[in-house]
Design a protein around this motif. Structure first.
Motif, short mmCIF file in Angstrom:
data_model
loop_
_atom_site.label_atom_id
_atom_site.label_comp_id
_atom_site.label_asym_id
_atom_site.label_seq_id
_atom_site.Cartn_x
_atom_site.Cartn_y
_atom_site.Cartn_z
N VAL A 1 0.83 -1.21 0.00
CA VAL A 1 0.00 0.00 0.00
C VAL A 1 0.86 1.25 0.00
CG1 VAL A 1 -1.69 1.33 1.32
CG2 VAL A 1 -1.95 -1.15 1.11
N GLY A 2 1.90 1.23 0.86
CA GLY A 2 2.77 2.40 0.95
C GLY A 2 3.49 2.71 -0.34
N ASN A 3 3.95 1.67 -1.03
CA ASN A 3 4.68 1.88 -2.28
C ASN A 3 3.76 2.22 -3.45
OD1 ASN A 3 7.13 1.47 -1.06
ND2 ASN A 3 7.32 -0.66 -1.69
N LYS A 4 2.45 2.02 -3.28
CA LYS A 4 1.51 2.44 -4.32
C LYS A 4 1.16 3.92 -4.19
CE LYS A 4 -0.74 -1.98 -5.36
NZ LYS A 4 -0.30 -1.97 -6.77
N LEU A 5 1.61 4.52 -3.09
CA LEU A 5 1.40 5.96 -2.94
C LEU A 5 2.19 6.69 -4.02
CD1 LEU A 5 1.78 6.27 0.94
CD2 LEU A 5 -0.34 6.46 -0.38
N PRO A 6 1.83 7.93 -4.30
CA PRO A 6 2.57 8.70 -5.31
C PRO A 6 4.03 8.88 -4.92
CG PRO A 6 0.51 9.79 -4.71
CD PRO A 6 0.71 8.68 -3.73
N HIS A 7 4.82 9.36 -5.84
CA HIS A 7 6.22 9.69 -5.56
C HIS A 7 6.28 10.61 -4.34
CE1 HIS A 7 10.22 11.48 -6.03
NE2 HIS A 7 10.52 10.48 -6.83
N PRO A 8 7.28 10.45 -3.47
CA PRO A 8 7.35 11.30 -2.27
C PRO A 8 7.22 12.79 -2.56
CG PRO A 8 8.96 9.55 -2.09
CD PRO A 8 8.35 9.42 -3.46
N ILE A 9 7.75 13.25 -3.68
CA ILE A 9 7.63 14.68 -4.01
C ILE A 9 6.17 15.03 -4.24
CG2 ILE A 9 8.19 16.46 -5.72
CD1 ILE A 9 10.88 15.12 -6.12
N ILE B 1 11.04 6.45 13.66
CA ILE B 1 11.44 5.64 12.50
C ILE B 1 10.27 5.26 11.60
CG2 ILE B 1 13.59 4.70 13.39
CD1 ILE B 1 12.11 2.45 14.65
N ILE B 2 9.03 5.60 11.98
CA ILE B 2 7.88 5.30 11.11
C ILE B 2 7.11 6.56 10.76
CG2 ILE B 2 7.62 2.92 11.90
CD1 ILE B 2 5.27 3.93 13.65
N SER B 3 7.63 7.72 11.13
CA SER B 3 6.91 8.97 10.87
C SER B 3 7.46 9.66 9.62
CB SER B 3 7.04 9.92 12.07
OG SER B 3 6.51 11.20 11.74
N PRO B 4 6.66 9.78 8.56
CA PRO B 4 7.11 10.51 7.37
C PRO B 4 7.41 11.98 7.64
CG PRO B 4 5.18 9.16 6.88
CD PRO B 4 5.34 9.18 8.38
N ILE C 1 16.29 9.02 4.31
CA ILE C 1 16.52 7.59 4.48
C ILE C 1 15.90 6.82 3.31
CG2 ILE C 1 16.30 5.63 6.03
CD1 ILE C 1 17.98 7.95 7.12
N VAL C 2 14.74 7.29 2.82
CA VAL C 2 14.13 6.66 1.65
C VAL C 2 15.09 6.74 0.45
CG1 VAL C 2 12.23 6.77 -0.01
CG2 VAL C 2 11.77 7.09 2.42
N GLY D 1 10.23 2.51 -1.47
CA GLY D 1 9.48 3.75 -1.26
C GLY D 1 9.17 3.92 0.21
N MET D 2 8.25 4.83 0.50
CA MET D 2 7.88 5.07 1.89
C MET D 2 7.28 3.82 2.52
SD MET D 2 6.31 8.92 1.59
CE MET D 2 5.88 8.99 3.31
N GLY D 3 6.52 3.05 1.72
CA GLY D 3 5.94 1.82 2.24
C GLY D 3 7.01 0.81 2.63
N THR D 4 8.06 0.72 1.82
CA THR D 4 9.16 -0.19 2.14
C THR D 4 9.79 0.17 3.47
OG1 THR D 4 9.64 -0.45 -0.22
CG2 THR D 4 11.36 -1.10 1.32
N LEU D 5 10.07 1.46 3.65
CA LEU D 5 10.76 1.89 4.87
C LEU D 5 9.86 1.73 6.10
CD1 LEU D 5 13.37 3.00 5.99
CD2 LEU D 5 12.53 5.32 5.60
N ILE D 6 8.61 2.14 5.99
CA ILE D 6 7.70 2.03 7.15
C ILE D 6 7.49 0.58 7.54
CG2 ILE D 6 5.33 2.41 7.93
CD1 ILE D 6 5.28 4.98 6.28
#
Length: 533
Positions: free
Chosen positions: A25-33, A467-470, A478-479, A490-495
């Motif tokens: 789910v996290g990695n399906k989010l848009p690009h961090p920018i 460590i789980i707060s964007p 870190i991403v 992506g953010m999903g991977t890291l979280i």
């Protein structure tokens, strides 16, 4: 083949499946920018709605500049008002330039990136492989991450990417090493064997809040020292367990392209030329470190905060807002840069100064995506602060917690969880404590709970959810580090990778706090658990 894959999927625990779901789910989010741009838009709209509704809260806050208590009404501020639009237009560049991690990351990478390009870090890692037992690599990385907190945020820039490279040198998954380093640096932010830059800062805010009840009360920078020393070993052991038993098995074998060359991944002995270059470079680094120590010891040293030395002592002059600590990242960058020049010259990697200049350019080129992301993230963080939404959330939550009737142990556990929740929305430890201390410290003192104990509980909650707060200011960086080893990260991977650390750290730290309170152990020199009215 399909049946084997199906069987493997069935063997996964419910927790592992949940982590996989979070990652997907996290990695399906848009690009961090794009994501942080949408966050900015959301804050703009929410601020306009809440301001129109007249949302406000009255609170007592410690002014971090004067140290004095101020009672004021904090109201939601709209970014769609005339003043808000002017703020966004006039402060976009200032927000970006003053974004705390930006300069620290770029300056640090000037030295570290050049050292990596010269081959020095690779040679150092090969040497590490030769002298470190494989079984102790994980605790070493976590422990070094925890200890890096003495230099405030330098560990994010230095230790986290090095953790990935160290693991890869041992033939292990680099993201597991990155996670272990990140867990130590950020998840164990409040633990250390000695006081760091955050201790005097929090103690000063706690003192101001405690004096609302007792004008003579002082919270010392060492008031949590005993608890934090024990926490260092706790976090190291827990981080070791989570990395080796949960995170790395889930990641599996590493098969992606790395930023290290095949030569760098070679775990055989160093060549004679590499050995010679490494020896000379290490002696150079040692000489620089000795030089820094000598400079610290000099009378009226430019590395010490001499203005507070007579009142607070020699150690305080080194740690409390000293030029040494304020310039720690620059010193690290200089040490790594000099090491890169020496190693590159002796090993033959650098023929002349043009090669060094080109390597500096390559180091900065690799940070392009982070710089672009930092611009949008800086706007979001500052929008959140300007609108007062974070402050209102914290004070309303504090009022709710204050209304509950609990015994001291249960109350501290709930406070830990509350601090961890607020940390998901406000990144700065000192900023949150400046909001929460005037509310909770006096209230808990009336219940005979010492300010030092309240401060410890706050620090546990503040550290474990970093460590789980964007919204944690270094999260995006870190991403980017993770994407150097896994382009799909992506953010999903890291979280999903860091969530087990948060859960285990939180449970382990709370259990230690319960035992500490049960056996009535002192938190630091002269700092007990109970405040006598």
């Amino acid at each position: 083949m399909d049946s084997a894959v199906k069987s493997s999927q069935e063997k996964k625990s419910l927790f592992q499946k949940c982590l996989d779901g979070i990652e997907i789910v996290g990695n399906k989010l848009p690009h961090p920018i794009t994501l942080f741009s949408l966050f900015c838009l959301a804050i703009i709209i929410i601020s306009a709605i809440t301001a129109a509704m007249g949302l406000s809260v009255e609170g007592e806050l410690v002014n971090r500049t004067t140290g004095e208590l101020e009672v004021s009404t904090i109201a939601a501020t709209s970014l769609l008002s005339r003043d808000g639009i002017v703020y966004m237009l006039e402060n976009a560049i200032t927000n970006f330039v003053n974004f705390a991690p930006l300069g620290m990351v770029l300056v640090g990478m000037l030295g570290i990136g050049t050292a990596e390009g010269s081959g020095y870090i690779s040679a150092l890692l090969k040497k590490t492989v030769a002298v470190t037992p494989a079984a102790l690599v994980t605790p070493m990385v976590v422990f070094l991450g925890v200890m890096s907190n003495i230099a405030s945020d330098a560990g994010y820039v230095v230790l986290v990417p090095l953790g990935a490279l160290i693991f890869m040198s041992f033939g292990r998954h680099p993201l597991a090493g990155l996670a272990a380093g990140f867990a130590g640096v950020s998840g164990g932010f409040s633990a250390n064997l000695i006081i760091g830059t955050i201790d005097p800062m929090l103690a000063g805010i706690s003192t101001s809040a405690a004096q609302m009840i007792d004008p003579t009360y002082t919270v010392q920078a060492t008031s949590n020292l005993y608890f934090m020393v024990a926490s260092t070993f706790l976090i190291t052991l827990l981080g070791w367990f989570v990395t080796d038993k949960i995170v790395e098995p889930r990641l599996g074998a590493y098969s992606g392209n790395s930023t290290l060359s095949k030569e760098d991944q070679d775990l055989q002995n160093l060549s004679d030329k590499e050995k010679k270059a490494l020896k000379i470079t290490n002696l150079t680094v040692l000489a620089m470190l000795v030089g820094i120590v000598i400079a610290i010891m000099l009378p009226n040293s430019p590395l010490r905060n001499v203005s507070i030395e007579q009142e607070q002592g020699f150690m305080a002059s080194i740690i409390d807002h000293s030029p040494l600590m304020n310039g720690f990242v620059l010193l690290i960058a200089i040490i790594f840069f000099v090491a890169a020049c020496v190693y590159g010259k002796v090993s033959g990697q650098f023929k002349n100064e043009k090669d060094i200049g080109n390597e500096l350019g390559k180091s900065m080129a690799s940070m392009g995506s982070y710089i672009a992301l930092a611009f949008v993230m800086a706007q979001f963080v500052n929008y959140f602060s300007y609108t007062n939404l974070g402050t209102i959330l914290a004070i309303n939550g504090a009022n709710l917690l204050q209304s509950m009737k609990m015994n001291s142990i249960v109350l501290m556990i709930v406070f830990v969880l509350f601090a961890g929740f607020i940390n998901l929305f406000m990144g700065s430890a000192s900023a949150k404590w400046a909001i929460m201390a005037p509310v909770f410290l006096p209230m808990f003192m009336k219940l005979q709970i010492s300010p030092e104990l309240t401060q410890v509980a706050y620090r546990i909650g503040d550290s474990t959810t970093n460590i789980i707060s964007p919204l944690m200011t270094y999260f995006a960086m870190i991403v980017i580090f993770a994407q150097k080893h896994d382009k799909k990260a992506g953010m999903g991977t890291l979280i999903s990778t860091m969530l087990p650390y948060t859960i285990v750290f939180l449970a382990g730290w709370i259990l230690m706090l319960i035992l500490w309170m049960t056996f009535k152990l002192p938190l630091g020199p002269g700092a007990g658990l109970v405040y006598g009215l």
